[in-house]
Design a protein around this motif. Structure first.
Motif, PDB file in Angstrom:
ATOM      1  N   UNK A 331       0.947   2.928 -45.189  1.00  0.00           N
ATOM      2  CA  UNK A 331      -0.338   2.572 -44.588  1.00  0.00           C
ATOM      3  C   UNK A 331      -1.033   1.479 -45.385  1.00  0.00           C
ATOM      4  N   UNK A 332      -0.837   1.466 -46.717  1.00  0.00           N
ATOM      5  CA  UNK A 332      -1.468   0.451 -47.569  1.00  0.00           C
ATOM      6  C   UNK A 332      -0.770  -0.898 -47.464  1.00  0.00           C
ATOM      7  N   UNK A 333       0.433  -0.928 -46.855  1.00  0.00           N
ATOM      8  CA  UNK A 333       1.141  -2.193 -46.688  1.00  0.00           C
ATOM      9  C   UNK A 333       2.435  -2.292 -47.463  1.00  0.00           C
ATOM     10  N   UNK A 334       2.882  -1.192 -48.088  1.00  0.00           N
ATOM     11  CA  UNK A 334       4.148  -1.191 -48.819  1.00  0.00           C
ATOM     12  C   UNK A 334       5.301  -1.089 -47.822  1.00  0.00           C
ATOM     13  N   UNK A 335       6.325  -1.898 -48.016  1.00  0.00           N
ATOM     14  CA  UNK A 335       7.545  -1.755 -47.219  1.00  0.00           C
ATOM     15  C   UNK A 335       8.391  -0.635 -47.831  1.00  0.00           C
ATOM     16  N   UNK A 336       9.473  -0.245 -47.155  1.00  0.00           N
ATOM     17  CA  UNK A 336      10.345   0.812 -47.695  1.00  0.00           C
ATOM     18  C   UNK A 336      10.940   0.374 -49.029  1.00  0.00           C
ATOM     19  N   UNK A 365      -9.064  -4.809 -53.890  1.00  0.00           N
ATOM     20  CA  UNK A 365      -9.012  -5.729 -52.750  1.00  0.00           C
ATOM     21  C   UNK A 365     -10.384  -6.276 -52.392  1.00  0.00           C
ATOM     22  N   UNK A 366     -11.431  -5.497 -52.618  1.00  0.00           N
ATOM     23  CA  UNK A 366     -12.793  -5.918 -52.256  1.00  0.00           C
ATOM     24  C   UNK A 366     -13.519  -6.640 -53.381  1.00  0.00           C
ATOM     25  N   UNK A 367     -13.162  -6.321 -54.650  1.00  0.00           N
ATOM     26  CA  UNK A 367     -13.928  -6.852 -55.786  1.00  0.00           C
ATOM     27  C   UNK A 367     -13.255  -8.068 -56.433  1.00  0.00           C
ATOM     28  N   UNK A 368     -11.948  -8.152 -56.371  1.00  0.00           N
ATOM     29  CA  UNK A 368     -11.244  -9.234 -57.056  1.00  0.00           C
ATOM     30  C   UNK A 368     -10.446 -10.069 -56.070  1.00  0.00           C
ATOM     31  N   UNK A 369     -10.033 -11.236 -56.520  1.00  0.00           N
ATOM     32  CA  UNK A 369      -9.257 -12.145 -55.674  1.00  0.00           C
ATOM     33  C   UNK A 369      -7.770 -11.811 -55.756  1.00  0.00           C
ATOM     34  N   UNK A 370      -7.429 -10.602 -55.381  1.00  0.00           N
ATOM     35  CA  UNK A 370      -6.027 -10.189 -55.374  1.00  0.00           C
ATOM     36  C   UNK A 370      -5.710  -9.579 -54.014  1.00  0.00           C
ATOM     37  N   UNK A 371      -4.448  -9.591 -53.673  1.00  0.00           N
ATOM     38  CA  UNK A 371      -4.005  -8.992 -52.427  1.00  0.00           C
ATOM     39  C   UNK A 371      -3.141  -7.783 -52.716  1.00  0.00           C
ATOM     40  N   UNK A 372      -2.633  -7.170 -51.657  1.00  0.00           N
ATOM     41  CA  UNK A 372      -1.815  -5.988 -51.807  1.00  0.00           C
ATOM     42  C   UNK A 372      -0.531  -6.297 -52.571  1.00  0.00           C
TER      43      UNK A 372
END
Length: 445
Positions: A331-336, A365-372
């Protein structure tokens, strides 16, 4: 004649209880003498009732039939009265045998001699003395407890040690000093444990004094010393995990360690895990083998330093919870592949609660400039404390960056990985003036 005798017995049985209460008991509770006398009176009242009814039936048999009918009808009421009397007596007996404590009369529910004895002779707090005495209502001579407490003091137990023992197992004070207590202390002394070490171990788990020396304590200490290598390490472990001495290590710990060594796990890593996750080694050997098989099925390399961490993690969660964790990462965006890669590199992440994983992910994800993708590449960040590490450190860096105090931009990797001491030395202490508005309690200095 039988009727008169029966009535006399019945009346005496009913009168003795209130007379005894007024003359002898005088409001005290928990007295066994009254309990035994009352039980005897119950039996005596039954005999009296039997004599009366038997005599009446005998007399009625010589009279016209209507008299027998009257006796039978009357005996029903008599039986009801007797049952009510017996029920009242039973309630009274139960009240005497198992007195119910009340807040207003806490001291009256225990042996009146034991509580002041513990307070005056051994400096117990009134609360602990009352609680202890309430567990030892069968103790009639406080000197028996005095023998055990005095021995503990002579054996190097401090006041806090004794209080810990008594709180956890008060009936130990009424154990046999020669048969139960001394043999356990002797085996500790023979194995080279100091008096302070013994006090710490026993205080942490006084139930070990009830275990067999030959069948449990001595063999367990010997096994632990074989694994850990020294008395100092055995003592260190037992001070936090004394329950090892209550287990048959030959059936759990020793075969588990042998199996893990055969899987290629080094002894130093096993010893480290004995201190960090002691209960893991007391699992059934069949369970450990199943967890190893699961790790193998997930593609884990036995030569990896994370292999033991993976096995330990799998032991801490059910297959149902494992599936729920997989759904969360998807759900968070991790692939298998991402999920399996995370498990192989950082299996500890799967032991983190679902709530914390969501909180850390949302914060980054909301506070810093990083992605999943950053979290997938650096899953260890999910283990970090949000309130004690990530939030205060980011607050410091953001404050310094807003004042152009830093020569170069600090990466999020540096922020979460750097040890606390080094972070304070590099980003807090040199900039105390710039960080005046940042709460020092949050920063951690």
């Amino acid at each position: 004649m039988r009727i008169n005798v029966g009535l006399g017995i019945f009346v005496v049985s009913l009168l003795v209880v209130p007379v005894m209460d007024a003359v002898y008991i005088k409001g005290q509770v928990g007295l066994y003498d009254k309990f035994y006398v009352t039980v005897g009176l119950l039996a005596l009242a039954g005999i009296g009732d039997a004599l009366v009814q038997g005599g009446l039936i005998g007399v009625a048999g010589e009279l016209p039939e209507r008299y027998m009918q009257a006796i039978v009808a009357g005996s029903g009421g008599s039986d009801w009265y007797l049952k009510e009397s017996l029920l009242f007596s039973i309630v009274l007996v139960c009240d005497l045998r198992f007195p119910v404590p009340t807040r207003a009369s806490a001291n009256s529910r225990v042996d009146p001699g034991l509580t002041p004895f513990l307070v005056e002779k051994h400096s117990f707090s009134p609360e602990l003395a009352v609680k202890t005495a309430s567990s030892l209502t069968y103790v009639k001579d406080p000197r028996k407890c005095d023998t055990i407490i005095s021995f503990l003091k002579e054996s190097g137990f401090s006041k806090s040690h004794i209080e810990a023992v008594v709180k956890r197992k008060p009936n130990l004070l009424y154990s046999s000093l020669e048969k139960t207590i001394k043999p356990k202390f002797k085996i500790f002394q023979d194995l080279g444990f100091s008096t302070h070490d013994v006090a710490d171990i026993v205080a942490s788990d006084p139930w070990i004094l009830t275990r067999s020396v030959d069948d449990r304590i001595a063999p367990s200490i010997s096994d632990l010393k074989t694994v850990l290598g020294s008395n100092d390490d055995v003592v260190k472990l037992l001070k936090t995990s004394a329950w090892f001495l209550k287990s048959d290590l030959q059936k759990t710990m020793m075969p588990n360690i042998e199996f893990l060594r055969n899987c290629g796990i080094c002894s130093s890593q096993i010893v480290s895990y004995v201190f960090s996750f002691p209960r893991f080694f007391l699992l059934k050997p069949e369970s450990i083998k199943q967890f190893v098989e699961r790790a193998d099925a997930l593609g884990f390399d036995r030569k990896s330093n994370m292999f033991l961490a993976a096995i330990r993690m799998l032991s801490s969660m059910s297959e149902e919870n494992w599936e729920l964790k997989l759904k969360l990462f998807r759900k968070l965006g991790f692939s298998e592949d991402d999920i399996m890669s995370t498990f192989r590199r950082t299996p500890q992440v799967f032991a983190v609660s679902e709530r914390k994983i969501k909180q850390v992910t949302d914060f980054l994800l909301n506070r810093t400039n990083v992605g999943i993708s950053f979290i997938i590449s650096h899953p260890m960040v999910l283990i970090c404390s949000l309130e004690r590490r990530l939030k205060p450190r980011l607050l410091v860096i953001e404050t310094l960056e807003s004042k152009n105090s830093l020569r170069r931009k600090v990466s999020i990797t540096t922020i979460y990985k750097m040890p606390d001491k080094k972070f304070r030395e590099k980003y807090v202490v040199p900039y105390l003036k710039e960080l005046e508005e940042v709460s020092m309690s949050i920063v951690g200095t």
